[in-house]
Design an enzyme around this catalytic site. Structure first.
Site, PDB file in Angstrom:
ATOM      1  N   HIS A   1       1.614   4.208  -3.106  1.00 17.96           N
ATOM      2  CA  HIS A   1       1.611   5.677  -3.071  1.00 17.96           C
ATOM      3  C   HIS A   1       2.815   6.212  -3.839  1.00 17.96           C
ATOM      4  CE1 HIS A   1      -1.765   6.626  -0.603  1.00 17.96           C
ATOM      5  NE2 HIS A   1      -1.319   6.031   0.486  1.00 17.96           N
TER       6      HIS A   1
ATOM      7  N   HIS B   1       0.844  -1.200   0.000  1.00 17.82           N
ATOM      8  CA  HIS B   1       0.000   0.000   0.000  1.00 17.82           C
ATOM      9  C   HIS B   1       0.881   1.253   0.000  1.00 17.82           C
ATOM     10  CE1 HIS B   1      -3.406   2.621   1.319  1.00 17.82           C
ATOM     11  NE2 HIS B   1      -2.416   3.277   1.898  1.00 17.82           N
ATOM     12  N   GLU B   2       1.886   1.261   0.852  1.00 19.23           N
ATOM     13  CA  GLU B   2       2.767   2.433   0.932  1.00 19.23           C
ATOM     14  C   GLU B   2       3.535   2.636  -0.363  1.00 19.23           C
ATOM     15  OE1 GLU B   2       2.456   4.584   3.017  1.00 19.23           O
ATOM     16  OE2 GLU B   2       1.147   3.394   4.283  1.00 19.23           O
TER      17      GLU B   2
ATOM     18  N   GLU C   1      -6.307   6.879  -1.253  1.00 21.55           N
ATOM     19  CA  GLU C   1      -6.170   5.728  -0.355  1.00 21.55           C
ATOM     20  C   GLU C   1      -6.783   4.482  -0.988  1.00 21.55           C
ATOM     21  OE1 GLU C   1      -4.405   5.436   2.376  1.00 21.55           O
ATOM     22  OE2 GLU C   1      -3.810   7.504   2.010  1.00 21.55           O
TER      23      GLU C   1
END
Lengths: 405, 185
Positions: free
Chosen positions: A148, A144-145, A227
């Site tokens: 980004h 997920h990070e 997100e």
């Protein structure tokens, strides 16, 4: 995947442009209100404010965020699993360089990424997160990070944040000035310009009140969408929705807040760093979507880990309220990617809360320079960094242990 | 005079297009090579880890000679494989042997708790993930170049300069992967 990045860059440019116009218009109207004919000066002032904020955001971004959270860089040797997981996702995301890896010494559970370019990026996780998540869950969070980073979200949110900051600052300046000057126009007001002055005043006040609110709502809604998109991209990388879902479930059960997070750094974290006690944060002013919704979407994806599948799950769970998540062009990519079959997420619950706190504590201590010695009696002796001498007596069984630094 | 110029312009355009196509093919071929190198590094890493794994396990698993031998044998075969096709076949067999091995390990709690063993297992898991993730990049690159080699007009250039199609790196296992349960709660 490249379509997502390109769409994001287009949106960054659009957003900057739109908010820029609002900012300039505000500068013009406000200056015109104080000195008729001074609108041009207001526009210049607005540009100067914007440039200063942009420069400060671009110069100290990474260092600031990491410094604020007290993070410390770790090597492959210190955290082999974390390092491996980051390396795996680097391959999956086809990033050009390995991000630097930081651990934040707190028992709270969170993670964030910084870096406007993938060539120069950083991921940070808290000790609490490392102690609590199993391998598959950690992989989900890291993915997920790094999503980004891959989607250029950090650059995008920096632009948006700077614009928001400039607009808020302008309106604050104006409203305060209005308060102290009692609303008097300092130009020679004749009867003919009186009516115009009144209209200008109303327009200026309405803009000063509405613009920051609108900009904030826009900013927060963009942040929430990023997100969801990062979740979709993460699953595309790991091909394992349940890993991230289970990690988010654990995060939502944790109730230790991040002490050092603030409003500016919030969009970079995996879940909102403040834990809402009661309802301190409402839907509109939240940087993160509700964690339950994110889990529900991930868990209804089934055996397909593609972006289009995430979008249809997203629409199903939010009942279409969120609109489209992906640009049309990104949906063209293969719409079936086989998800990995169930890993060890379900059976792996070996830790009690007390154990987790202990493991997290050990990670924090080893970062602070503590030395650990396993005594034969089973006790783990924790030697503080300022302990002098090269031998220590075990507090439980009394044997002498040599300290190897 | 005029026809001369027209012919010259057409000639330049045609040469330009050919050079462009050729360069594109070369770039794609390099991409495939690069992506394959990524996988190859991980495959070698896996081969290097296995002797350590077997050595550590031997002490605990006295009665599992067969499982250990089949892992060692599969590794030997995988190391000898040369072409992409052979490699994907051999590596698949190695994966299967390792899977069987990790099932057997479940019966040896002492081995599972061994720090050394845990480290090797972590490296092995990571290496397998890296193989899976870099396979995606490799197969994408292969798809691009094979399309160019088969499609008109680049197929003419590809034929002239001997560009050959690349092989996919397949793992059949994926068909056997079971579907996880859907949970709406």
């Amino acid at each position: 995947m490249w379509e997502l990045i390109r769409a994001n860059q287009r949106k960054s440019a659009m957003l900057t442009f739109m908010m820029g116009i609002v900012l300039l218009a505000m500068g013009y109207v406000i200056a015109e209100y104080y000195y008729s004919g001074g609108g041009f000066f207001g526009v210049i002032l607005a540009v100067v404010i914007w440039l200063i904020l942009l420069l400060s955001a671009f110069s100290g971004g990474n260092a600031l965020l990491l410094g604020v959270s007290g993070a410390k860089e770790v090597t492959r040797h210190e955290q082999p699993m974390l390092y491996n997981v980051v390396e795996e996702i680097k391959l999956a995301a086809q990033l050009p360089a390995m991000p630097r890896i930081y651990v934040i010494p707190t028992k709270a559970m969170n993670a964030f990424a910084t870096g406007r370019k993938p060539e120069n990026s950083t991921v940070a996780v808290t000790a609490g997160l490392l102690a609590t998540l199993n391998r598959d869950e950690l992989q989900g969070v890291i993915a997920h990070e790094m999503a980004h980073i891959h989607n250029r979200d950090i650059l995008y949110m920096t632009y948006a944040g700077v614009m928001l900051g400039a607009i808020v600052l302008m309106s604050e300046l104006f409203l305060r000035g209005l308060w102290f000057s009692g609303g008097r126009r300092s130009s020679r007001s004749s009867s003919s310009s009186g009516q115009l002055g009144l209209i200008l005043m109303v327009v200026a006040i309405v803009m000063a009140i509405l613009a920051p609110i609108l900009a904030q709502i826009l900013y927060f809604s963009i942040s929430r969408k990023r997100e969801y998109l990062a979740d979709a991209t993460a699953v595309r990388f790991t091909r394992y929705p349940e890993g991230l879902a289970s990690a988010l479930a654990k995060l939502s059960h944790s109730n230790i807040p991040m002490e050092k997070a603030n409003k500016v750094t919030a969009p970079m974290y995996i879940s909102a760093p403040w834990i809402a006690k009661g309802k301190s944060f409402t839907q509109l002013s939240s940087t993160h979507p509700p964690i339950e919704k994110r889990i529900q979407i991930l868990r209804s994806m089934g055996s397909n880990a593609s972006l289009p599948e995430y979008q249809s799950a997203y629409k199903f769970i939010l009942k279409g309220k969120g609109g489209d998540l992906l640009p049309e062009s990104a949906l063209k990519e293969s719409n079936f990617i086989q998800a990995k079959k169930g890993g060890d997420v379900d059976k792996a619950q070996p830790f009690s809360d007390k154990d987790k706190a202990r493991v997290a504590g050990d990670i924090i201590r080893s970062m602070a320079g503590f030395v650990f010695i396993n005594c034969a009696c089973g006790l783990k002796i924790k030697v503080p960094p300022d302990y002098k001498g090269d031998k220590i007596t075990c507090p439980r069984c009394g044997t002498m242990q040599a300290i190897s630094h | 005079m005029l026809t001369g110029i027209i012919i010259l312009v057409i000639f330049i355009i045609v040469v330009g297009v050919i050079v462009g196509m050729y360069n594109r093919l070369v770039r794609l071929r390099n991409q495939v090579k690069n992506a394959w190198a990524q996988i190859d590094v991980q495959l070698k890493r896996r081969h290097d880890l296995i002797p350590n794994l077997v050595e550590t396990a031997k002490g605990y698993m006295k009665h599992e000679r067969e499982t250990l031998d089949s892992v060692t044998q599969a590794r030997g075969k995988a190391q000898k494989a040369n072409t992409v096709g052979d490699k994907s076949q051999a590596e698949q067999e190695l994966s299967r042997a390792l899977n069987e091995f990790s099932l057997v390990v479940e019966n040896y709690p002492d081995l599972k708790a061994n720090v050394n063993f845990m480290q090797i297992q972590e490296e092995l898991t990571s290496t397998e993930n890296k193989i899976a993730f870099s396979r995606q990049a490799y197969n994408d690159a292969v798809l691009f170049i094979n399309n160019q080699i088969q499609m008109f007009p680049s197929n003419i250039i590809a034929g002239m300069f001997n560009f050959t199609q690349s092989e996919y790196f397949e793992i059949q296992d994926e068909k056997e992967r079971e579907v996880p349960k859907v949970n709406f709660s």
